[in-house]
Write an enzyme that holds these catalytic residues in place. Structure first.
Site, PDB file in Angstrom:
ATOM      1  N   HIS A 264     -21.146  -6.175  -9.127  1.00  0.00           N
ATOM      2  CA  HIS A 264     -22.589  -6.325  -9.336  1.00  0.00           C
ATOM      3  C   HIS A 264     -22.933  -7.774  -9.710  1.00  0.00           C
ATOM      4  O   HIS A 264     -23.781  -8.413  -9.080  1.00  0.00           O
ATOM      5  CB  HIS A 264     -23.039  -5.358 -10.441  1.00  0.00           C
ATOM      6  N   GLU A 265     -22.240  -8.280 -10.711  1.00  0.00           N
ATOM      7  CA  GLU A 265     -22.523  -9.662 -11.152  1.00  0.00           C
ATOM      8  C   GLU A 265     -22.131 -10.668 -10.075  1.00  0.00           C
ATOM      9  O   GLU A 265     -22.750 -11.731  -9.954  1.00  0.00           O
ATOM     10  CB  GLU A 265     -21.812  -9.959 -12.472  1.00  0.00           C
ATOM     11  N   HIS A 268     -25.064 -11.228  -7.900  1.00  0.00           N
ATOM     12  CA  HIS A 268     -25.962 -12.239  -8.485  1.00  0.00           C
ATOM     13  C   HIS A 268     -25.394 -13.645  -8.276  1.00  0.00           C
ATOM     14  O   HIS A 268     -26.117 -14.589  -7.942  1.00  0.00           O
ATOM     15  CB  HIS A 268     -26.099 -12.000  -9.997  1.00  0.00           C
ATOM     16  N   GLU A 294     -32.031  -9.042  -8.135  1.00  0.00           N
ATOM     17  CA  GLU A 294     -31.420  -7.723  -8.307  1.00  0.00           C
ATOM     18  C   GLU A 294     -31.057  -7.134  -6.936  1.00  0.00           C
ATOM     19  O   GLU A 294     -30.072  -6.391  -6.822  1.00  0.00           O
ATOM     20  CB  GLU A 294     -32.372  -6.805  -9.070  1.00  0.00           C
TER      21      GLU A 294
END
Lengths: 501, 501
Positions: A264-265, A268, A294
């Site tokens: 997830h990170e 980003h 996001e």
């Protein structure tokens, strides 16, 4: 050109200050000794005050007007940069300095009280602080709204997702509200008819989890010459330009969460590392708002890494990393673990089908609070009613209810919707990418993200803030942000064909 | 009072900026990914420029004059604070902004070239850059000297050690020059007559070295709630107020160096952690110059930790940490290892008897360079001549000669003497502490630094910059800085009674 060039110098300095603050904030959450929190607060406050002073100096306003009068001399990127300078300046100068300071202090205090209040499920202790934060945020929203010609909530929202408005969210969220409850029921029924997802047996040594996470980041294309992976209590992506720092937390009893947390990170981080380098310290070189940000983390985590294909790549690596033996380490079970649907109390633990319900509730409550229609004293009751209505759950205490998130105590009203707008954007962009490059999904089974990353770099990351969010989505997917691709994705993965989605 | 209070607010902001820069510099040397060096450079440069602008703004000068005209309203600490504000302001405003910038850029460039030049023992490639750095430092010295009424070298020196002057150093160093060569000969003769120091057999796992270092820091009183220990290529003590970060480097083949390296930096850290908290962001709350700072690191490392007593505490802990077995792990041999005398090429590896010779040479050369009496082209020859003359060594190449230190390529002229002035101060302060509190030395055999630390806190650390260096030494030891206690210490430890010193 003179005025524009001079502004570019000022904004370059602001960018460097922002980057310095980014590294210091990262350090605060990863390494800083406890006793340094006051001195760190002073450092960050000083950087903020100096930035605000630079930005709101009369000469900045003069140069902005001058540059706008001479816009014909500017190229496309410079023009967009000037537009973004104006936007940043408007947001900063709309709020009087003493309100900025009061609001920042109240939020810092309230955040501190919240940590203790959450631990003790003690809403009463937070109530007066949250009420003060809300009062000040309403003033901030009114001040910004007066200048921007927007309602207070829209003005706050615009700070997180430029151009996004409540009317638009109402209509997008109405589609979710109409469809999701049935979809969750169908997904759960389907799930019951399938073999259960068997948890992987631990323990999972932290060093092995870390090594696996690093190898997956490498596969996804994270550039370690311009970034790091570390540990923090609450995972985040932060740091600075060319120095993107993501964090995770490890649980020795469950490796599956850290793996997806890291991915997830990484989503980003790929956005941050892919911003246009020629505009690195200018506003137009920044990421375009939190919804799109996001969308990038959810595209990697939810759209790409929870596919059946990626499970085939991941399962043997999990098995190797932790010397797994039984059948539960196969790709089918790993995929089932990563696509379980189950309503729960905690937003950050929610699956992608029930997650939007958490956001619908928070959006409903925060718009009412900012409008003055919901008092802080009535928040716990309204929160619990909403959880019953939207997810069928009886909240046993406020720790599992309205005290779970830092956003409101921290003064972030208008932030929550960006999570679900991001989920929509992720589905829409992933669908377009896979249509344009049909090799993307099969490559995930080999842990090969290169085509996907290339498409994202070309269509999203390298744009910076040149195009607005909807302009970017139209260019990349043929249409503005919508709910349909997200709903179709959920239906395909969780209802229509759970075995292959 | 109005002007003074307003200045205190400005200097508090400057202190916070300085602290922010301290953490960023620490990060640069410990964790930063390689590709972030440009963006980090921009962050640090922006902080410096903003500090310089704040400090040299016309309003700062006006408020200083106003406050100085109203000094009767101020208490003792405030008066000293105002004196220090003036000092900082004079140093900053004496140098024109474009010279500050040119000098900073030249040093950054030259430092980069130096790293490569040192690796290749290639003085020729550094020569033009070092010549430019020297040219600009001479201009800086002239500019500061014109305002301070000092020679250029004294003006540069004053930036590192307020109040110190060349005439004073000449006289102190003359004592060393007269005594040390004979002392080194006697120490080596004595050493030959004793059992040889047997190296401890490795390997020394890094984790064990780290655990030992942390336990020794704890024993010495390092406050881990306001500081950290990490790893960097070149050990240092940095960070920020209430966030003191020391570093070390580990060698798997030799644990003895990291142990003393950690204790050296701990000495610096105790000073930083003991500064007066009521004045934390004000100039008077800062440490009083580099000579006194070095006195604190050398007091802990050389005066306290290389005693026979501390060897008794350390030896069994070394043995436990690395499962040592033979007789070489006893306190006698550990003490011999830590008190060997042997002339060598590298300053940072030198023992305390031969270290001053390295400084005498550098002091001689840098005063000549700043005076215009030594050209950069003639530096290698002069350096090598000096090594022969002072230490009897033939320098085989410039990597082991004039290229070994970063100071000159980095623009730090006037810094070197503070190392040896610090060694004098360390001996003088330790002697006074042990006279006042005879329990200090015996307690070291138990690893108990509490009495020593208490004395240092009362007599040095908590002073901040209230007293000038010599005033502080007179108050603490009864006399200004001198060479006699240092020479007596060396004679006692290395010549008179090597078995018990």
């Amino acid at each position: 050109m003179q005025a524009y060039r001079s502004l570019a110098t000022t904004f370059s300095r602001l960018g460097a200050l922002d980057d310095a603050g980014g590294i210091l904030s990262w350090d605060t959450q990863t390494l800083m000794p406890d006793g340094a929190s006051d001195t760190r607060g002073e450092q960050l406050a000083t950087l903020s005050v100096l930035s605000h002073e630079l930005l709101t100096a009369p000469s900045t306003a003069d140069r902005l007007s001058e540059a706008e009068a001479d816009v014909s001399a500017l190229g496309e990127w410079e023009r967009a940069n000037l537009r973004e300078m104006r936007r940043v300046h408007t947001h900063a100068s709309a709020v009087p300095g003493d309100l900025v300071e009061a609001s920042s202090k109240a939020s810092t205090k309230s955040e501190m009280v919240w940590r203790e209040a959450r631990r003790n499920a003690d809403f009463a202790s937070l109530k007066p602080h949250l009420a003060e934060v809300l009062r000040l945020q309403r003033l901030v929203g009114e001040a910004k709204g007066a200048v921007l010609g927007l309602s207070p909530y829209d003005a706050l929202l615009d700070g997180y997702d430029p151009g996004m408005r409540r009317a638009r969210i109402d209509s997008l969220f109405a589609e979710l509200r109409a469809t999701l409850p049935g979809l969750v029921q169908q997904a759960q029924a389907r799930q019951t008819s399938q073999p259960p997802a068997v948890p992987l047996p631990g323990p999972f040594p932290i060093e092995s989890q870390k090594a696996l996470g690093l190898s997956l980041m490498r596969a996804a294309g994270f550039d370690f010459s311009r970034g790091r992976l570390d540990v923090s209590l609450h995972p985040f992506c932060g740091g600075a330009t060319d120095d993107v720092r993501i964090t995770t937390r490890y649980d020795e009893d469950d490796a599956t969460r850290a793996v997806m947390g890291v991915m997830h990170e990484t989503g980003h981080a790929l956005y941050e590392q892919g911003r246009p380098s020629a505009w690195r310290h200018q506003p137009v070189g920044h990421a375009r708002g939190m919804s799109l940000h996001e969308s990038q983390s959810l595209l990697i985590e939810m759209q790409a890494c929870r596919t059946r294909e990626f499970s085939e790549f991941l399962a043997p690596r999990l098995r190797d990393a932790f010397q797994g033996q039984g059948a539960e380490w196969n790709a089918e079970n790993v995929h089932r673990l990563y696509t379980r649907v189950e309503p729960g109390f905690i937003r950050v633990d929610a699956d992608e089908c029930t997650y939007p319900a958490h956001i619908l509730l928070r959006y409903e409550l925060e718009t009412a609070m900012i409008a003055g229609d919901l008092a802080v004293a009535d928040l716990p009751g309204a929160f619990n009613d909403g959880m019953k209505r939207l997810l069928g759950l009886d909240v046993p205490n406020d720790r599992l209810g309205c005290l779970q998130d830092i956003h409101w105590p921290g003064g972030s009203f208008g932030y929550f919707p960006t999570y679900t707008l991001g989920a929509m954007g992720a589905a829409q962009l992933f669908k377009a990418a896979c249509s344009a490059l049909p090799g993307i999904r099969p490559a995930l089974a080999q842990g090969d993200f290169s085509e996907l990353r290339g498409w994202l770099r070309d269509n999203v990351h390298s744009n910076g803030s040149l195009l607005q969010t909807d302009e970017l989505l139209v260019a990349a997917t043929g249409k503005p942000l919508g709910a349909e691709d997200f709903l179709a994705h959920l239906d395909r993965r969780y209802v229509a064909d759970a075995a292959v989605a």
